[in-house]
Design a protein around this motif. Structure first.
Motif, PDB file in Angstrom:
ATOM      1  N   GLU A  89       0.820  -1.208   0.000  1.00  0.00           N
ATOM      2  CA  GLU A  89       0.000   0.000   0.000  1.00  0.00           C
ATOM      3  C   GLU A  89       0.859   1.266   0.000  1.00  0.00           C
ATOM      4  OE1 GLU A  89      -3.370   0.271  -0.144  1.00  0.00           O
ATOM      5  OE2 GLU A  89      -3.395  -1.910  -0.454  1.00  0.00           O
TER       6      GLU A  89
ATOM      7  N   PRO B  18       1.862   4.657   1.435  1.00  0.00           N
ATOM      8  CA  PRO B  18       1.695   5.159   2.803  1.00  0.00           C
ATOM      9  C   PRO B  18       0.903   6.457   2.847  1.00  0.00           C
ATOM     10  CG  PRO B  18       3.933   5.564   2.026  1.00  0.00           C
ATOM     11  CD  PRO B  18       3.268   4.716   0.982  1.00  0.00           C
ATOM     12  N   THR B  19       0.241   6.698   3.978  1.00  0.00           N
ATOM     13  CA  THR B  19      -0.495   7.946   4.194  1.00  0.00           C
ATOM     14  C   THR B  19       0.300   8.843   5.134  1.00  0.00           C
ATOM     15  OG1 THR B  19      -1.720   6.910   6.005  1.00  0.00           O
ATOM     16  CG2 THR B  19      -2.740   6.866   3.824  1.00  0.00           C
ATOM     17  N   LEU B  20       0.135  10.140   4.946  1.00  0.00           N
ATOM     18  CA  LEU B  20       0.948  11.111   5.694  1.00  0.00           C
ATOM     19  C   LEU B  20       0.323  11.501   7.022  1.00  0.00           C
ATOM     20  CD1 LEU B  20       2.183  13.643   2.976  1.00  0.00           C
ATOM     21  CD2 LEU B  20       3.273  11.561   3.791  1.00  0.00           C
ATOM     22  N   GLU B  21       1.214  11.775   7.988  1.00  0.00           N
ATOM     23  CA  GLU B  21       0.832  12.416   9.234  1.00  0.00           C
ATOM     24  C   GLU B  21       1.445  13.824   9.235  1.00  0.00           C
ATOM     25  OE1 GLU B  21       1.871   9.859  12.470  1.00  0.00           O
ATOM     26  OE2 GLU B  21       0.879   8.114  11.578  1.00  0.00           O
TER      27      GLU B  21
ATOM     28  N   GLU C 134       5.191  15.548   7.470  1.00  0.00           N
ATOM     29  CA  GLU C 134       5.772  14.468   6.667  1.00  0.00           C
ATOM     30  C   GLU C 134       5.674  14.803   5.189  1.00  0.00           C
ATOM     31  OE1 GLU C 134       5.373  10.451   9.381  1.00  0.00           O
ATOM     32  OE2 GLU C 134       3.769  10.881   7.931  1.00  0.00           O
TER      33      GLU C 134
ATOM     34  N   LEU D  53       5.587  12.886   1.233  1.00  0.00           N
ATOM     35  CA  LEU D  53       5.495  11.691   0.395  1.00  0.00           C
ATOM     36  C   LEU D  53       6.228  11.982  -0.911  1.00  0.00           C
ATOM     37  CD1 LEU D  53       4.251   8.810   0.120  1.00  0.00           C
ATOM     38  CD2 LEU D  53       2.397   9.904  -1.188  1.00  0.00           C
TER      39      LEU D  53
ATOM     40  N   LYS E 172       3.090  14.648  -2.074  1.00  0.00           N
ATOM     41  CA  LYS E 172       2.225  15.266  -1.079  1.00  0.00           C
ATOM     42  C   LYS E 172       3.099  15.773   0.059  1.00  0.00           C
ATOM     43  CE  LYS E 172      -1.773  12.232  -1.885  1.00  0.00           C
ATOM     44  NZ  LYS E 172      -2.687  11.228  -1.262  1.00  0.00           N
TER      45      LYS E 172
ATOM     46  N   THR F 268       2.719  17.552   4.243  1.00  0.00           N
ATOM     47  CA  THR F 268       1.998  18.181   5.358  1.00  0.00           C
ATOM     48  C   THR F 268       2.948  19.117   6.114  1.00  0.00           C
ATOM     49  OG1 THR F 268       2.505  16.273   6.772  1.00  0.00           O
ATOM     50  CG2 THR F 268       0.375  16.276   5.620  1.00  0.00           C
TER      51      THR F 268
ATOM     52  N   TYR G 172       6.827   4.982  -3.894  1.00  0.00           N
ATOM     53  CA  TYR G 172       6.541   6.154  -3.067  1.00  0.00           C
ATOM     54  C   TYR G 172       7.189   5.942  -1.699  1.00  0.00           C
ATOM     55  CZ  TYR G 172       3.062   7.440  -6.554  1.00  0.00           C
ATOM     56  OH  TYR G 172       2.448   7.793  -7.728  1.00  0.00           O
TER      57      TYR G 172
ATOM     58  N   LYS H  63       7.570   7.646   2.267  1.00  0.00           N
ATOM     59  CA  LYS H  63       7.118   8.611   3.277  1.00  0.00           C
ATOM     60  C   LYS H  63       8.219   8.842   4.292  1.00  0.00           C
ATOM     61  CE  LYS H  63       4.558   7.516   6.886  1.00  0.00           C
ATOM     62  NZ  LYS H  63       3.459   7.223   7.852  1.00  0.00           N
TER      63      LYS H  63
END
Length: 324
Positions: free
Chosen positions: A22, A24-27, A30, A32, A72, A74, A102, A104
């Protein structure tokens, strides 16, 4: 996304290969990165076989280097579309690394790629090039601006880049290598002389030898570093960044107290980011070498496992570039 993953099957048994995982999703704070290039290093190879001194978290994506474009963010520091790179810190160790489409990472690890150098070129350098640049900088900053320099482990990533940089800067470079068939390769990089490892890595009980080298860039440690210290000229400088020969150093104090030799450790993992940025700018400028393509083998993710086997067997030469 595609990634090169190491899995723990059971105690001391690991499997590695390309998998779909998958994105990864950002916090908070962070970034990407859509990876374009990564590289292979000895530490990556150790991670691929589950070396506990490198990686303890599995499944795990290898790759201590990555370059690419911000997908991306944050963090206020980085915007979508910026060209960036990451080396060191925990990347590719216990944080998933650069061998994926990708990546992170915390924003504090990210560096903008300097002008005048591409993402491909900066990953040919990678951690090895950064370490070589930091080593050369220590020689220059400590007064070694000309003369004869010895480079150990010279066919490896750090060593080969160090030979090329030093040669460009006008030093007379002597290279040590265990690969006799790679003497022409080292001469092409700029080495004036090549010493075979078997002729240098010998048992020698003399506390010191004749003064020969103004500086040393050591990448292997062990007895080779111990012997190199004995032949450094008065007020000379030795840098140390590796342990492929041995982590032990059986030496004496005479080179330090009779010749004023300085031994400086090089760490490219946790050194201040300002120091890293300065080294990358040197590699994009004064340290830029014209032989990058000659010392590079380009790979896909599917080629990584075989390349790791060469690294672990001591058969690797130059730099491995991974195109993502």
């Amino acid at each position: 996304m595609k990634a090169f993953v190491v899995e723990k099957i059971e105690d001391k048994k690991f499997y590695c290969g390309v998998q779909d995982i998958e994105v990864p999703t950002l916090e908070e704070n962070e970034v990407l990165i859509k990876a374009t290039y990564s590289s292979l290093n000895y530490k990556d190879a150790l991670s691929s076989v589950g070396n506990p001194g490198v990686t303890r978290v599995f499944p795990h994506v290898t790759g201590i280097d990555v370059a690419g474009i911000v997908e991306k963010s944050t963090s206020e520091k980085f915007k979508v579309g910026q060209k960036v790179l990451v080396t060191g810190y925990d990347l590719g160790m216990n944080t998933n690394g650069g061998h994926s489409e990708y990546v992170k990472v915390p924003a504090s690890w990210v560096v903008t790629i300097p002008q005048g150098i591409s993402d491909k070129e900066i990953m040919i350098y990678g951690t090895a090039g950064l370490t070589a640049a930091l080593s050369v900088n220590e020689l220059l900053n400590n007064g070694i601006t000309s003369g004869e320099v010895l480079v150990t482990g010279a066919t490896g990533g750090v060593g080969s880049i160090a030979v090329a940089i030093l040669s460009k800067l006008g030093f007379s470079v002597t290279a040590i290598s265990g690969k006799e068939d790679k003497i022409p390769f080292l001469k092409d990089l700029g080495a004036k002389e090549v010493i075979l490892r078997a002729d240098f890595d010998v048992e020698n009980k003399r506390p010191m030898g004749s003064e020969k080298y103004d500086g040393v860039i050591d990448t292997v440690g062990g007895n080779i570093l111990a012997e190199a210290l004995k032949v450094v000229k008065y007020d000379g400088v030795v840098t140390c960044c590796g342990l492929t020969s041995s982590h032990e150093l059986l030496t004496n104090v005479f080179p330090f107290i009779l010749r004023g030799v300085r031994l400086i450790g090089i760490d490219s993992v946790e050194c201040k980011i300002e120091k890293k940025i300065a080294a990358w700018e040197k590699l994009a400028g004064d340290f830029a070498i014209e032989t990058l393509e000659e010392l590079t083998t380009e790979l896909s993710l599917d080629d990584v496992k075989e390349a790791y086997e060469k690294l672990l067997a001591g058969k690797a030469v130059g730099r491995y570039l991974v195109k993502l």
